[in-house]
Every structure is written in C-alpha cells, then in structure tokens.
Design a protein around this motif. Structure first.
Motif: not given
Length: 183
Positions: A35-51
């Motif tokens: 979850l911490q990594l998902e949040r960081k990726l979302a913060e950096r605007k990485v598309p959800e499917d890619v994340a």
C-alpha cells in the motif's frame, strides 16, 4: 550547447520503467508495504494498471512482501519504541497490512514480553528521588507514567496495574535500603 539528458520520469518515458525506478528507490531507503508503494506511485501519477503490474512482479520476486514487512515492523517497533500490540496493530493497518497478516506478525510478541517492556519503560521513566510516600506526588507520578504507557498502546487497566506494581517495588526498595521516606 549540448542537449540536457532527459530525467527518468519524463513524460515520454515508459510508465512501467518509471514505476520500477520509483519502487526500487523507495525500497532502497527502507522496506515498504504494498500500500505504501501504491500510494507513492499514485502520487507520481503512475497509471493504476501499470502500478499494479509492477507491484505484482515485485511481489513475485519477493522484493515486496507484506508478511515479511509486518514481521520486521513489529520486531523493530516493539524493541525500539516499546509499543504495545494495540499500537503496532494500528500502525500496520495504516501501512495497509490486513488484519490476518498483522495478527500473524504480532504473534511473535508474547504477553509476557509486552508486559516486561512496559515494566522496563516505567522503571526507566520513574524519576529518582520521587517521594512515593506523599500521596499527591505518587498520584501525579502514576498519572504521568500510565499516560505514557497509554500513548504507547497499552490498555489503561494494564498500564495502571504495571505502574502501581513498579511504584510499590520502588517504595519497598527505598524503605528496605534504610532510606525511609517516612518521618
């Protein structure tokens, strides 16, 4: 003038490469939950499917493992901060660790270990020279120490019991050493 090298997180860069770079940098700093990594990726605007795909791959190769993260977190925080199971459970939930994984990680702490940690903390925080024979001073000390344990996640009844036992032992030791605090 030469062209500037493009940053790794450039708009034209492959989103999966950007996501991998972000996750690797995060894991280099310290272990993280999914979850911490998902949040960081979302913060950096990485598309959800890619994340999700990148994090799935990191889980496959065991670079991201919530159960291992939870075990390490419980060991570290219980030793360094003397936190009770309740506080650790809340911290794990904040980091996205599910209840079953958290419960399994918390099994490594016995009730006896938790109580010994609380007792040690109270003994360490008890100010030398406190006049425990003075009821007002003892009450004030009890409130201060029980509040400290409560902030660390100990149940109020447990906190007050441990504080009372430590204060009784300290008072008995003071009397037994000939330094009676009574007039």
């Amino acid at each position: 003038m030469g062209a500037q090298p493009e940053p790794a997180e450039d708009r034209n860069a492959d989103p999966a490469s950007v996501a991998r770079d972000i996750v690797l940098r995060q894991l280099t700093a310290s272990p993280k939950s999914r979850l911490q990594l998902e949040r960081k990726l979302a913060e950096r605007k990485v598309p959800e499917d890619v994340a999700a795909a990148v994090l799935d791959r990191f889980e496959e190769v065991r670079l991201v493992d919530d159960a291992e993260f939870a075990d390490m977190w419980v060991r570290s925080r219980s030793q360094s901060r003397k936190l009770a199971k309740g506080a650790l459970r809340r911290e794990l939930a904040d980091k996205g660790i599910d209840a079953d994984t958290a419960a399994a990680a918390l099994e490594q702490l016995s009730d006896e270990d938790e109580e010994a940690a609380a007792r040690h903390l109270v003994e360490r925080k008890l100010r030398p020279g406190t006049d425990l024979s003075d009821r007002a001073e003892r009450d004030k000390t009890t409130r201060r120490l029980a509040s400290m344990l409560a902030r660390k996640g100990y149940q109020p009844s447990q906190a007050f019991r441990i504080v009372a036992e430590v204060l009784d032992a300290a008072e008995d030791a003071a009397e037994g050493s000939g330094r009676s605090r009574y007039p």
